[in-house]
Design a protein around this motif. Structure first.
Motif, PDB file in Angstrom:
ATOM      1  N   UNK A  95       0.860  -1.183   0.000  1.00  0.00           N
ATOM      2  CA  UNK A  95       0.000   0.000   0.000  1.00  0.00           C
ATOM      3  C   UNK A  95       0.899   1.237   0.000  1.00  0.00           C
ATOM      4  N   UNK A  96       0.774   2.085  -1.027  1.00  0.00           N
ATOM      5  CA  UNK A  96       1.625   3.271  -1.169  1.00  0.00           C
ATOM      6  C   UNK A  96       0.752   4.515  -1.116  1.00  0.00           C
ATOM      7  N   UNK A  97       1.157   5.472  -0.294  1.00  0.00           N
ATOM      8  CA  UNK A  97       0.410   6.727  -0.156  1.00  0.00           C
ATOM      9  C   UNK A  97       1.372   7.903  -0.298  1.00  0.00           C
ATOM     10  N   UNK A  98       0.927   8.955  -1.005  1.00  0.00           N
ATOM     11  CA  UNK A  98       1.744  10.154  -1.213  1.00  0.00           C
ATOM     12  C   UNK A  98       1.071  11.337  -0.524  1.00  0.00           C
ATOM     13  N   UNK A  99       1.861  12.093   0.240  1.00  0.00           N
ATOM     14  CA  UNK A  99       1.351  13.294   0.910  1.00  0.00           C
ATOM     15  C   UNK A  99       2.241  14.476   0.559  1.00  0.00           C
ATOM     16  N   UNK A 100       1.608  15.615   0.261  1.00  0.00           N
ATOM     17  CA  UNK A 100       2.325  16.818  -0.154  1.00  0.00           C
ATOM     18  C   UNK A 100       2.448  17.801   1.009  1.00  0.00           C
ATOM     19  N   UNK A 101       3.657  18.342   1.190  1.00  0.00           N
ATOM     20  CA  UNK A 101       3.919  19.330   2.241  1.00  0.00           C
ATOM     21  C   UNK A 101       4.595  20.551   1.616  1.00  0.00           C
ATOM     22  N   UNK A 102       4.773  21.595   2.409  1.00  0.00           N
ATOM     23  CA  UNK A 102       5.296  22.852   1.886  1.00  0.00           C
ATOM     24  C   UNK A 102       6.679  22.690   1.276  1.00  0.00           C
ATOM     25  N   UNK A 103       7.561  21.986   1.967  1.00  0.00           N
ATOM     26  CA  UNK A 103       8.947  21.878   1.514  1.00  0.00           C
ATOM     27  C   UNK A 103       9.338  20.457   1.103  1.00  0.00           C
ATOM     28  N   UNK A 104       8.413  19.521   1.196  1.00  0.00           N
ATOM     29  CA  UNK A 104       8.768  18.139   0.884  1.00  0.00           C
ATOM     30  C   UNK A 104       7.550  17.350   0.420  1.00  0.00           C
ATOM     31  N   UNK A 105       7.810  16.184  -0.117  1.00  0.00           N
ATOM     32  CA  UNK A 105       6.779  15.224  -0.496  1.00  0.00           C
ATOM     33  C   UNK A 105       7.112  13.906   0.195  1.00  0.00           C
ATOM     34  N   UNK A 106       6.104  13.309   0.829  1.00  0.00           N
ATOM     35  CA  UNK A 106       6.328  12.073   1.554  1.00  0.00           C
ATOM     36  C   UNK A 106       5.668  10.901   0.823  1.00  0.00           C
ATOM     37  N   UNK A 107       6.422   9.798   0.767  1.00  0.00           N
ATOM     38  CA  UNK A 107       5.895   8.544   0.229  1.00  0.00           C
ATOM     39  C   UNK A 107       5.870   7.534   1.369  1.00  0.00           C
ATOM     40  N   UNK A 108       4.677   7.043   1.701  1.00  0.00           N
ATOM     41  CA  UNK A 108       4.523   6.033   2.744  1.00  0.00           C
ATOM     42  C   UNK A 108       4.314   4.677   2.070  1.00  0.00           C
ATOM     43  N   UNK A 109       5.192   3.729   2.390  1.00  0.00           N
ATOM     44  CA  UNK A 109       5.115   2.389   1.807  1.00  0.00           C
ATOM     45  C   UNK A 109       4.837   1.398   2.930  1.00  0.00           C
ATOM     46  N   UNK A 110       3.609   0.870   2.959  1.00  0.00           N
ATOM     47  CA  UNK A 110       3.265  -0.144   3.947  1.00  0.00           C
ATOM     48  C   UNK A 110       3.642  -1.517   3.407  1.00  0.00           C
TER      49      UNK A 110
END
Length: 246
Positions: free
Chosen positions: A63-78
């Motif tokens: 399960x892969x989820x992408x979240x956008x932030x002001x200075x970065x982008x996060x990829x969560x890999x379960x």
């Protein structure tokens, strides 16, 4: 050479967590166990990149989820608990003033979490604190959750004992089990520690030697089964009644 360095600076993609490094083709980004979540933090490089899209997908179990932030982008890999331990690849594209496509890989290894006790026995007076220290080990690039379950009556276990402990990535934590024995004698009990989502567990046999106090000699029957012959139970009940009159 100078031009190559300038171009690499402009188009470089920086991984902030869990390993701080420049990433490009087939870059290693961490090792993780089944049941954990790998968190990749990609820098936007001061506005050069605005968004991220996946180019290739991991197997369906992931399960892969992408979240956008002001200075970065996060990829969560379960990572599922039952996937084979091996390397897994992921390709993604950063889009903005410039576009950059990179591929990374991570390793799944189910031997990264461990637990051991530093002492297996303690000797105290009745109702004093017996302490057992255990070491929780996390050698992965993700936080790990350990669940501690001593097989004891609730009134034997001190409220300060944590039953769920989160150990940060690449770190070890010492934790105590605090037991307050209510009756005298030698008492053996099991303590189970579950490693991440309770899929893997380890059992330990612990011993408490509870030395009597004057009051505890009369109060044993009120706080649990006695550590003596069952044929003497009537006398224990009589002693318990005497103790309750104090």
């Amino acid at each position: 050479i100078l031009m190559i360095l300038l171009v690499s600076q402009v188009y470089g993609v920086r991984l902030v967590e869990p390993i701080s490094k420049e990433i490009n083709e087939n870059s290693f980004v961490g090792t993780i166990g089944g049941g954990q979540t790998l968190e990749l933090i990609i820098s936007k490089e001061l506005g050069k990149f605005d968004s991220l899209e996946l180019v290739n997908l991991l197997p369906d179990e992931f399960n892969v989820k992408i979240e956008d932030y002001l200075e970065s982008i996060k990829i969560f890999i379960f990572v599922p608990t039952n996937v084979p331990p091996t390397d897994y690849s992921l390709k993604f594209k950063l889009i903005g003033e410039t576009s950059e496509e990179v591929s990374v890989y991570f390793n799944v290894d189910n031997t990264l979490l461990d637990v051991s006790f530093l002492n297996y026995s303690d000797s105290v007076f009745v109702k004093d604190d017996a302490k057992y220290e255990l070491l929780l080990i996390n050698n992965s690039h993700a936080d790990a959750e350990f669940t501690i379950q001593p097989n004891l009556p609730w009134y034997w276990l001190d409220s300060k004992t944590k039953t769920v402990v989160v150990v940060p990535k690449l770190s070890n934590i010492k934790q105590e089990i605090i037991v307050s024995p209510q009756v005298q004698g030698d008492y053996t009990f099991m303590s189970t520690v579950f490693l991440q989502n309770k899929e893997t567990k380890k059992d330990f046999t612990l011993l408490v030697n509870s030395k009597p106090t004057f009051k505890s000699k009369f109060a044993a029957t009120l706080n649990g089964l006695p550590f003596y012959s069952i044929s003497l139970l009537p006398s224990y009940i009589f002693n318990a009644l005497l103790s309750s009159l104090n």
